[in-house]
Every structure is written in C-alpha cells, then in structure tokens.
Write a protein that holds these residues in place. Structure first.
Motif: not given
Length: 432
Positions: A173-176, A15-18, A145-146
């Motif tokens: 950043k994010g999941l990095r 949802i966030e990546l959308d 990220q995906f």
C-alpha cells in the motif's frame, strides 16, 4: 490514497495522506470536531529524532561519522518540513470538500502494526469513546506512510525536488514497497556501517531505477543522481548526500529506449590504482606561506565527458588549463572529497612537522598533468589553487586520498593544526 502508477513528489504524497487524516477527523466526530492538533502533534513527535515515540532516534546516538551526521541533519530537516506541510494542507480541508463526510466516513484500512507509539493525548483520542480499532488502523497507516516518506528522502540533499515512481502493487500500500530497502539502509545507519555506496544503493531503490549494481551515482528514467558536491563549494558541500538533477547525462540512441545506468569509478579499488610521484616541487619553508594567489592561471573550460562502454559507464571531468585539457574521473573526485581532512589542532605540531624531512610547493597544473593518482614518499607538499573551486575539485580527484588536508588561509596557526591532521605520518598534501 491515489498513488497508482504515477510520479510523485514528497509534498504530493503528503496531500494524498491528508485524506486519511480527514477521514479520521470525520469518524471521530465530537468532541474532535475536525481539530487535527492532537493527531498531528503525535505525528510530529514520531518524526522527531529524539523522544519516547521517535521512529528514528538518531539524536541519542549522536553519530559523529560524516555519513551519520549528514543523515541525522537530513532527518531533522525533512521531518520538520513534512509536519509543516501536513498542518498547512489539512488547514485547507480540500479532501473534505472533495469527498464529503459520507465518503470519508467509510474509509477503512487494514494496517499491520509497526510499533509506532503515540503521545498520551493521541492514545486517549484514538482509543477513547469516539475512537477504536477502525480509527487506530487508519492512524497507524498514516504514521507509517509518513515515516516511509521521511526515510525515503534521506539520501537526497534536494529532497523536495526528487520525483519517484509509486506503482500499484497487490501486496503493498502506498510507499510500503520501500520497506525491504529501507530496512537494510537503517540497519547500516544504526549499526554505524553506512557507506556512500549503500546510500546510492538505497537511493536507486527509492526512485525505482531498476538498478541492482551501485557505483557513486546513476541515471534513470526521470533524471540523474550524483553526489551533492557537484557544483558546490568543496568547503561546504555534503560528502555523503546525493542530489537529483532533472537531466539525462547520457543520451540514448534514437533507436534505443533509455536504460538506467550506474556511474562507476575508473578505479574501483583506489589502493590498486597506478600512482606517480609528485616530484620535489619548489623547496619552501614556513616563512614563505601563505602563497600569493596571483601565481596561478585559472582554467577556461570545465565539462563532464561521458564514456559509456558495453558493461560500465564512467564520467570524466574535463578541465582546460594553460592550453591543454586535463581529464579526471568524476567518481575519484567525489571519493577524494569524502576522504579530505580539515586542520584540527591536537598533539604536538612541532613533533609532527619534524617527522617530515622536506617542505615543498607545487603548481596545481603540474600535479594535474600526471597520469594515475599522485603521491610522494615523504614530506609536506603545498599546492595553491588560486581560490578556484574547479581546480580544487580536480586536485581532489588526482591526489591519492590519504593525507590531503584542505586549508582556508594557510597562516601559521592553521598550518600548525594541519601538520597534526590526517594520518599523522607519511607524506602530506596541503591544498589552499
């Protein structure tokens, strides 16, 4: 992406990546006009396990070891579900409705290139007259990220349910923040050196447990992670995957904060564990098989018994049978399952049988009553479980994990295949 200091599931990450996908569609403008098909098709190709743009080409490797095969199947399942969520979530256009074209049009990312190739249609769109470096930066981060999300969830059989804490890092950043642990994990996987311990180690990093030591499972702030076989049938349970449980197996003292704990094997090196002989049992021959299930009394109680010490934590599996309680190290049970053999026909069954000078039958209760691990010098030893899964799991934790073969029927055809399964020499335990 609004990930700062929150516990989030895989679907919530999508949802966030959308928001990034919506921003690209706005910035591409005409002729894309909000159509995400090409960008999502390229994402799907990236998450596939084969093909020119695959980010994890496990398909061509055709990994045959248990760990590799289970992780490969996981990669397929997770990739397919993530792309399904991505399409469904984008169809709702919630990010567009929430932020509007002006805000999304200003979104920018500096994304370091990780070599994620695109399908030709996506290349034409991203680098076409309406695209350019700004779009490519966002799309590269979107893809990466995906990939990080898919790979982070690989250890977990119930990956849709696993919550993991995503913190706000200055350098990530994010999941990095998962990149260092992921690199080690994939090196082991692709190098065909993946062990159960390395999967646990990676899972601990994914969920932010804070643990550096790895056993066969662990407990952290958001739950307990144990091998996926717990509560499942031995015949169908995964051997190397893990399962997240929304419980605290070991309760913290009221005066203490809940600390993450690693679940250790009672015998870290099972080869050096104390062993006892199973004994002669009841002499038998092939004509006496299969053994009737009515011979066996089922257990009345089974439970987990935590044993937390100052420097290690052991979980024991307690089984009440025939008026007495038997306890077995839970870690050894799962180890026994990983080392278990199934009947596979090959070679000369008659010759393999001839090498063993005796055939005997044992009651499961007798085997479980021994201390340490149970083995024998030679012979074929048949142990019926009465079809009880709890007894079967317990036996896997009690038998020395070398030549243990699990039967389904115990008929002549299966027995002939079992005789040539396992090491092919020495004593053999056949469990029905």
């Amino acid at each position: 992406m609004e990930f700062a200091c929150r516990c989030i599931s895989g679907e919530e990450v999508v949802i966030e990546l959308d928001k990034m996908l919506e921003a690209m569609l706005v910035q591409l403008g005409e002729p894309v006009n909000g159509d995400p098909t090409v960008l999502l098709d390229s994402l799907q190709a990236n998450l596939a396990i084969s093909g020119r743009v695959s980010s994890l080409p496990l398909g061509p490797l055709a990994l045959e070891d248990k760990a590799g095969a289970e992780i490969t199947a996981q990669a397929v399942r997770i990739g397919e579900q993530l792309i399904s969520w991505a399409r469904e979530i984008n169809a709702g256009k919630k990010a567009f409705a929430k932020y509007g074209p002006e805000t999304l049009g200003m979104l920018e990312f500096r994304s370091h290139c990780y070599g994620h190739p695109l399908i030709p249609e996506a290349v034409a769109q991203v680098w076409g007259p309406f695209g350019g470096p700004k779009i490519m930066q966002i799309y590269n981060e979107y893809l990466h990220q995906f990939v990080l999300l898919r790979d982070a969830l690989l250890p977990f059989a119930n990956w849709e349910e696993v919550p993991f804490e995503v913190k706000e890092y200055t350098e990530f950043k994010g999941l990095r923040f998962l990149e260092p642990a992921r690199e080690v994990f994939l090196t082991q996987l692709l190098g065909k050196k993946l062990t159960h311990k390395s999967i646990v180690q990676y899972a601990q990093s994914v969920v932010g447990s804070g643990l550096s030591k790895a056993g066969y499972g662990f407990q952290y702030r958001l739950g307990t992670v144990l091998p996926a076989g717990l509560g499942e049938s031995v015949r169908t349970a995964a051997s190397y995957l893990l399962k997240w449980h929304p419980v605290q197996t070991i309760a913290a003292d009221e005066t203490q904060n809940l600390a993450a704990v690693s679940f250790d094997y009672e015998y870290d090196d099972y080869y050096a564990a104390p062993r006892n002989e199973a004994g002669k049992g009841t002499p038998a021959d092939e004509d006496a098989l299969p053994v009737s299930k009515e011979q066996y009394d089922e257990p009345s109680i089974a439970r987990l018994l935590p044993n937390a010490g100052n420097d290690r934590t052991i979980l024991r599996f307690g089984l009440e049978m025939e008026g007495s309680e038997i306890t077995i190290d839970l870690g050894q049970i799962f180890r026994g399952q990983r080392f278990l053999y199934r009947p596979q026909r090959s070679g000369d069954a008659a010759a393999a049988f001839a090498k063993r000078n005796s055939f005997s039958r044992h009651l499961a209760a007798d085997i479980l009553s021994h201390s340490g691990l149970v083995t024998n010098w030679d012979g074929i030893h048949f142990i019926p479980t009465g079809g009880n899964e709890l007894v079967l799991w317990a036996l896997l934790g009690k038998l020395y994990p070398e030549n243990v073969v699990l039967l389904d029927k115990g008929d002549q055809e299966e027995l002939e295949a079992a005789y040539v399964s396992g090491k092919g020499f020495g004593t053999q335990f056949l469990v029905l």
